[in-house]
Design a protein around this motif. Sequence first.
Motif, PDB file in Angstrom:
ATOM      1  N   PRO A  17       0.811  -1.224   0.000  1.00 37.51           N
ATOM      2  CA  PRO A  17       0.000   0.000   0.000  1.00 37.51           C
ATOM      3  C   PRO A  17       0.841   1.270   0.000  1.00 37.51           C
ATOM      4  O   PRO A  17       0.456   2.287  -0.588  1.00 37.51           O
ATOM      5  N   MET A  18       2.013   1.197   0.636  1.00 40.16           N
ATOM      6  CA  MET A  18       2.882   2.360   0.635  1.00 40.16           C
ATOM      7  C   MET A  18       3.394   2.655  -0.783  1.00 40.16           C
ATOM      8  O   MET A  18       3.466   3.811  -1.202  1.00 40.16           O
ATOM      9  N   ILE A  19       3.712   1.625  -1.548  1.00 39.99           N
ATOM     10  CA  ILE A  19       4.158   1.807  -2.935  1.00 39.99           C
ATOM     11  C   ILE A  19       3.033   2.429  -3.755  1.00 39.99           C
ATOM     12  O   ILE A  19       3.267   3.327  -4.562  1.00 39.99           O
ATOM     13  N   ASP A  20       1.803   1.966  -3.549  1.00 41.99           N
ATOM     14  CA  ASP A  20       0.663   2.527  -4.278  1.00 41.99           C
ATOM     15  C   ASP A  20       0.490   4.008  -3.974  1.00 41.99           C
ATOM     16  O   ASP A  20       0.284   4.827  -4.880  1.00 41.99           O
ATOM     17  N   VAL A  21       0.582   4.369  -2.713  1.00 40.92           N
ATOM     18  CA  VAL A  21       0.411   5.772  -2.329  1.00 40.92           C
ATOM     19  C   VAL A  21       1.515   6.628  -2.929  1.00 40.92           C
ATOM     20  O   VAL A  21       1.256   7.705  -3.483  1.00 40.92           O
ATOM     21  N   VAL A  22       2.742   6.172  -2.869  1.00 39.87           N
ATOM     22  CA  VAL A  22       3.861   6.940  -3.434  1.00 39.87           C
ATOM     23  C   VAL A  22       3.701   7.066  -4.945  1.00 39.87           C
ATOM     24  O   VAL A  22       3.959   8.131  -5.519  1.00 39.87           O
ATOM     25  N   PHE A  23       3.252   6.015  -5.607  1.00 43.82           N
ATOM     26  CA  PHE A  23       3.045   6.074  -7.056  1.00 43.82           C
ATOM     27  C   PHE A  23       1.978   7.105  -7.409  1.00 43.82           C
ATOM     28  O   PHE A  23       2.158   7.903  -8.326  1.00 43.82           O
ATOM     29  N   PHE A  24       0.852   7.089  -6.698  1.00 41.04           N
ATOM     30  CA  PHE A  24      -0.205   8.076  -6.968  1.00 41.04           C
ATOM     31  C   PHE A  24       0.277   9.495  -6.708  1.00 41.04           C
ATOM     32  O   PHE A  24      -0.035  10.416  -7.468  1.00 41.04           O
ATOM     33  N   LEU A  25       1.046   9.701  -5.666  1.00 43.19           N
ATOM     34  CA  LEU A  25       1.593  11.036  -5.401  1.00 43.19           C
ATOM     35  C   LEU A  25       2.506  11.487  -6.541  1.00 43.19           C
ATOM     36  O   LEU A  25       2.470  12.647  -6.963  1.00 43.19           O
ATOM     37  N   LEU A  26       3.318  10.575  -7.030  1.00 41.85           N
ATOM     38  CA  LEU A  26       4.222  10.897  -8.128  1.00 41.85           C
ATOM     39  C   LEU A  26       3.444  11.252  -9.389  1.00 41.85           C
ATOM     40  O   LEU A  26       3.731  12.254 -10.056  1.00 41.85           O
ATOM     41  N   VAL A  27       2.438  10.462  -9.727  1.00 41.34           N
ATOM     42  CA  VAL A  27       1.650  10.712 -10.940  1.00 41.34           C
ATOM     43  C   VAL A  27       0.921  12.049 -10.850  1.00 41.34           C
ATOM     44  O   VAL A  27       0.957  12.863 -11.777  1.00 41.34           O
TER      45      VAL A  27
END
Length: 138
Positions: A17-27
């Motif tokens: 879930p942390m990877i998902d959150v970081v990915f969405f923040l980046l996008v």
Amino acid sequence: MRLKSRKSKKGRIEIIPMIDVVFFLLVFSMLSALSMAELNRLQTDVPKAGSTGGGTVNRITVNDIKGKLFLTYETPYREGQLNIRTISEIQPLVAAEYKRNGDVAVLINVEDNASFAEGAAIVDQVKGSGAPLVIPAG
């Protein structure tokens, strides 16, 4: 009376879930940065594609293949290929066609193993003819 001691559970950090959150923040940060940026581009006049109904393309191609020069006409006024002996013959031929047809595009096609000086000399001859559009190919 003896009470049972409960062992406290330690918290786990889940990585997915942390990877998902970081990915969405980046996008979202990339998209917002692109929408806020002013993209200053150079305006260019790109030649229009010829009609697919068999119409005539309006261009002249200067070919340098294995040291031999060819001028290929694909204009409403002239079609065909012309052999050229020297580079200095390009300028008057292209100038004459440009005088007759002001919308002509010039395509320059020089072999990959040709020297830079040869390609530059051809470009100089075409530019000297007054034709406004020179497209170096490949």
